[in-house]
Design a protein around this motif. Structure first.
Motif, PDB file in Angstrom:
ATOM      1  N   ALA A   1       0.860  -1.186   0.000  1.00 11.42           N
ATOM      2  CA  ALA A   1       0.000   0.000   0.000  1.00 11.42           C
ATOM      3  C   ALA A   1       0.893   1.232   0.000  1.00 11.42           C
ATOM      4  O   ALA A   1       1.342   1.687   1.045  1.00 11.42           O
ATOM      5  N   ILE A   2       1.149   1.758  -1.178  1.00  9.38           N
ATOM      6  CA  ILE A   2       2.094   2.867  -1.369  1.00  9.38           C
ATOM      7  C   ILE A   2       1.688   4.120  -0.586  1.00  9.38           C
ATOM      8  O   ILE A   2       2.530   4.952  -0.264  1.00  9.38           O
ATOM      9  N   ARG A   3       0.417   4.230  -0.223  1.00  9.63           N
ATOM     10  CA  ARG A   3      -0.059   5.422   0.488  1.00  9.63           C
ATOM     11  C   ARG A   3       0.615   5.619   1.838  1.00  9.63           C
ATOM     12  O   ARG A   3       0.615   6.720   2.366  1.00  9.63           O
ATOM     13  N   PHE A   4       1.192   4.572   2.411  1.00 11.75           N
ATOM     14  CA  PHE A   4       1.848   4.694   3.708  1.00 11.75           C
ATOM     15  C   PHE A   4       3.296   5.152   3.596  1.00 11.75           C
ATOM     16  O   PHE A   4       3.917   5.500   4.593  1.00 11.75           O
ATOM     17  N   LYS A   5       3.836   5.152   2.397  1.00  7.60           N
ATOM     18  CA  LYS A   5       5.208   5.609   2.194  1.00  7.60           C
ATOM     19  C   LYS A   5       5.266   7.114   2.423  1.00  7.60           C
ATOM     20  O   LYS A   5       4.370   7.839   2.064  1.00  7.60           O
ATOM     21  N   GLY A   6       6.340   7.585   3.009  1.00  7.75           N
ATOM     22  CA  GLY A   6       6.492   9.010   3.246  1.00  7.75           C
ATOM     23  C   GLY A   6       6.158   9.431   4.657  1.00  7.75           C
ATOM     24  O   GLY A   6       6.278  10.591   5.001  1.00  7.75           O
TER      25      GLY A   6
ATOM     26  N   SER B   1      -4.765   4.202  11.933  1.00  9.50           N
ATOM     27  CA  SER B   1      -4.216   2.911  12.359  1.00  9.50           C
ATOM     28  C   SER B   1      -5.071   1.752  11.858  1.00  9.50           C
ATOM     29  O   SER B   1      -4.540   0.693  11.511  1.00  9.50           O
ATOM     30  N   HIS B   2      -6.389   1.955  11.774  1.00 11.08           N
ATOM     31  CA  HIS B   2      -7.233   0.859  11.288  1.00 11.08           C
ATOM     32  C   HIS B   2      -6.977   0.594   9.803  1.00 11.08           C
ATOM     33  O   HIS B   2      -7.102  -0.533   9.338  1.00 11.08           O
ATOM     34  N   GLU B   3      -6.600   1.621   9.042  1.00 11.63           N
ATOM     35  CA  GLU B   3      -6.246   1.418   7.631  1.00 11.63           C
ATOM     36  C   GLU B   3      -4.973   0.589   7.512  1.00 11.63           C
ATOM     37  O   GLU B   3      -4.889  -0.323   6.701  1.00 11.63           O
ATOM     38  N   LEU B   4      -3.981   0.923   8.330  1.00  7.34           N
ATOM     39  CA  LEU B   4      -2.732   0.174   8.328  1.00  7.34           C
ATOM     40  C   LEU B   4      -2.989  -1.282   8.679  1.00  7.34           C
ATOM     41  O   LEU B   4      -2.498  -2.188   8.007  1.00  7.34           O
ATOM     42  N   LEU B   5      -3.773  -1.522   9.716  1.00 11.04           N
ATOM     43  CA  LEU B   5      -4.082  -2.886  10.131  1.00 11.04           C
ATOM     44  C   LEU B   5      -4.833  -3.637   9.025  1.00 11.04           C
ATOM     45  O   LEU B   5      -4.556  -4.808   8.768  1.00 11.04           O
TER      46      LEU B   5
END
Length: 71
Positions: free
Chosen positions: A45-50, A56-60
């Motif tokens: 999920a490239i959106r977490f780069k940077g 946190s629920h999206e990351l999980l």
């Protein structure tokens, strides 16, 4: 008694999660950095780069979906 699950060929995200959990259990320092696990999530999920703030629920969700896709 812990339940053991044997995976034939775990993917990189699953391996990073295993490494992170193992390090949390074995560390004596009390501080564990999930650097490799985060790197693997960023590949899925490239959106977490940077390092921008994300939910946190999206990351999980991306972590669990990515691990499920590697099954």
């Amino acid at each position: 008694e812990p339940q053991l699950i044997k995976l034939d060929h775990p993917g990189p995200l699953t391996l990073a999660m295993h490494q992170f959990v193992t390090e949390m259990q074995e560390t004596k320092r009390g501080v564990v950095t999930p650097k490799e696990l985060f790197a693997q999530v960023c590949k899925k999920a490239i959106r977490f780069k940077g390092y921008q703030q994300q939910d946190s629920h999206e990351l999980l969700r991306y972590l669990l979906d990515g691990m499920r896709a590697e099954e």
